[in-house]
Design a protein around this motif. Structure first.
Motif, mmCIF file in Angstrom:
data_model
loop_
_atom_site.group_PDB
_atom_site.id
_atom_site.type_symbol
_atom_site.label_atom_id
_atom_site.label_comp_id
_atom_site.label_asym_id
_atom_site.label_seq_id
_atom_site.Cartn_x
_atom_site.Cartn_y
_atom_site.Cartn_z
ATOM 1 N N ALA A 53 27.232 137.883 47.775
ATOM 2 C CA ALA A 53 27.642 137.687 46.047
ATOM 3 C C ALA A 53 29.401 137.350 46.138
ATOM 4 O O ALA A 53 30.065 137.702 47.096
ATOM 5 N N GLY A 54 29.700 136.737 44.944
ATOM 6 C CA GLY A 54 30.987 136.667 44.828
ATOM 7 C C GLY A 54 31.219 136.589 43.176
ATOM 8 O O GLY A 54 30.175 136.159 42.187
ATOM 9 N N HIS A 55 32.426 136.543 42.830
ATOM 10 C CA HIS A 55 32.791 136.367 41.550
ATOM 11 C C HIS A 55 32.727 134.782 40.962
ATOM 12 O O HIS A 55 32.908 133.779 41.600
ATOM 13 N N VAL A 56 32.349 134.757 39.540
ATOM 14 C CA VAL A 56 32.502 133.506 38.978
ATOM 15 C C VAL A 56 33.817 133.067 38.580
ATOM 16 O O VAL A 56 34.171 131.895 38.408
ATOM 17 N N ASP A 57 34.564 134.202 38.203
ATOM 18 C CA ASP A 57 35.967 133.923 37.731
ATOM 19 C C ASP A 57 36.809 135.268 37.806
ATOM 20 O O ASP A 57 36.060 136.126 38.024
ATOM 21 N N ASN A 58 38.089 135.197 37.456
ATOM 22 C CA ASN A 58 38.599 136.548 37.362
ATOM 23 C C ASN A 58 39.880 136.271 36.073
ATOM 24 O O ASN A 58 39.604 135.306 35.406
ATOM 25 N N THR A 59 40.881 137.039 36.121
ATOM 26 C CA THR A 59 41.690 136.967 34.705
ATOM 27 C C THR A 59 42.479 135.553 34.898
ATOM 28 O O THR A 59 42.900 135.306 33.740
ATOM 29 N N GLU A 60 42.516 135.031 36.081
ATOM 30 C CA GLU A 60 43.272 133.809 36.104
ATOM 31 C C GLU A 60 42.496 132.464 35.901
ATOM 32 O O GLU A 60 42.993 131.548 35.751
ATOM 33 N N GLY A 61 41.061 132.694 36.095
ATOM 34 C CA GLY A 61 40.336 131.160 35.897
ATOM 35 C C GLY A 61 39.233 131.380 36.860
ATOM 36 O O GLY A 61 38.540 132.547 37.407
ATOM 37 N N PRO A 62 38.555 130.182 37.292
ATOM 38 C CA PRO A 62 37.419 130.141 38.084
ATOM 39 C C PRO A 62 37.755 131.054 39.304
ATOM 40 O O PRO A 62 38.862 130.476 40.045
ATOM 41 N N ALA A 63 36.561 131.439 39.874
ATOM 42 C CA ALA A 63 36.722 132.091 41.260
ATOM 43 C C ALA A 63 35.529 131.402 42.163
ATOM 44 O O ALA A 63 34.977 130.287 41.780
ATOM 45 N N VAL A 64 35.364 131.844 43.358
ATOM 46 C CA VAL A 64 34.584 131.242 44.174
ATOM 47 C C VAL A 64 33.399 130.862 44.009
ATOM 48 O O VAL A 64 33.006 129.475 44.527
ATOM 49 N N PHE A 65 32.512 131.338 43.183
ATOM 50 C CA PHE A 65 31.157 130.839 42.780
ATOM 51 C C PHE A 65 31.095 130.404 41.316
ATOM 52 O O PHE A 65 30.099 130.437 40.679
ATOM 53 N N TYR A 66 32.268 129.677 40.934
ATOM 54 C CA TYR A 66 32.085 129.332 39.348
ATOM 55 C C TYR A 66 31.195 128.240 39.351
ATOM 56 O O TYR A 66 30.518 128.136 38.252
ATOM 57 N N ASP A 67 30.941 127.279 40.114
ATOM 58 C CA ASP A 67 29.941 126.172 40.074
ATOM 59 C C ASP A 67 28.711 126.528 40.595
ATOM 60 O O ASP A 67 27.950 125.617 40.796
ATOM 61 N N LEU A 68 28.330 127.735 40.872
ATOM 62 C CA LEU A 68 27.185 128.038 41.636
ATOM 63 C C LEU A 68 26.061 127.742 40.833
ATOM 64 O O LEU A 68 24.908 127.324 41.286
#
Length: 208
Positions: free
Chosen positions: A114-129
């Motif tokens: 599991a991983g984040h799609v975003d955080n407060t700054e923008g896209p994260a590791v799994f944004y494009d999953l």
């Protein structure tokens, strides 16, 4: 590390894997992460899928998904006090986690990442999953020096209230992998309203 059978994973529910706060500043219509199409949720017939023998247990250290430019270290995840799957620290956008009380990727059974799609700054590791396609490769580096290679069978999105715990977390007779992040609609009041889930199975292995 305490190990439990993957039958116990069926009771686990994912907590929030994205804040969506950055969407409010830029507009969700422009910046919302991709969502899987209905076509990606229909796996190929089982007889047409290549499979690989299960590997011995070995903790994973890194996940790579070339099609969506993911190359991230993996940390161990446990459960929260409410029984939900914990999440990696939101501040590190290029970090994913695996459920370390369950199956290691490559073993027979269902392994969970599991991983984040975003955080407060923008896209994260799994944004494009959610934009991943059936047939894409997922590679997991393991502590024993091997690389477990998985092939994507389906990519689906579920609302939080209809999340199919048994389908996602239930036991499997072959080595399988689930990769999970937030997805579905986004509300300013409730955040992301569901999860994107990638279903994959082991189709090969090699030495790193």
């Amino acid at each position: 590390m305490r190990r439990i059978g993957d039958t116990a994973i069926a009771a686990v529910t994912v907590v929030a894997l994205g804040s969506g706060v950055w969407l409010l500043g830029g507009g969700s219509a422009t910046h919302a992460p991709p969502q899987p199409s209905a076509a990606e949720g229909r796996p190929e017939p089982a007889e047409e899928r290549l499979e690989s023998p299960a590997l011995a247990p070995s903790p994973p250290t890194r996940i790579r998904i070339p099609a969506i430019r993911v190359n991230a270290p993996l940390m161990g995840l446990g459960l929260t006090s409410s029984g939900s799957l914990d999440v990696p620290p939101a501040g590190n956008k290029n970090l994913a986690g695996w459920y370390e009380a369950g199956i290691t990727p490559g073993e027979r059974g269902t392994a969970i990442v599991a991983g984040h799609v975003d955080n407060t700054e923008g896209p994260a590791v799994f944004y494009d999953l959610g934009g991943l396609r059936r047939g894409a490769a997922i590679e997991v580096d393991r502590q024993d020096g091997s690389v477990a290679v998985f092939t994507v069978d389906a990519v689906e999105v579920y609302s939080a209230r209809d999340f199919p715990d048994k389908k996602v977390y239930g036991p499997a007779k072959r080595p399988e992998l689930r990769v999970i992040t937030c997805g579905g609609g986004y509300s300013k009041l409730t955040g992301y309203q569901g999860n994107v889930v990638v279903f994959a199975h082991l189709t090969g292995s090699r030495q790193a």
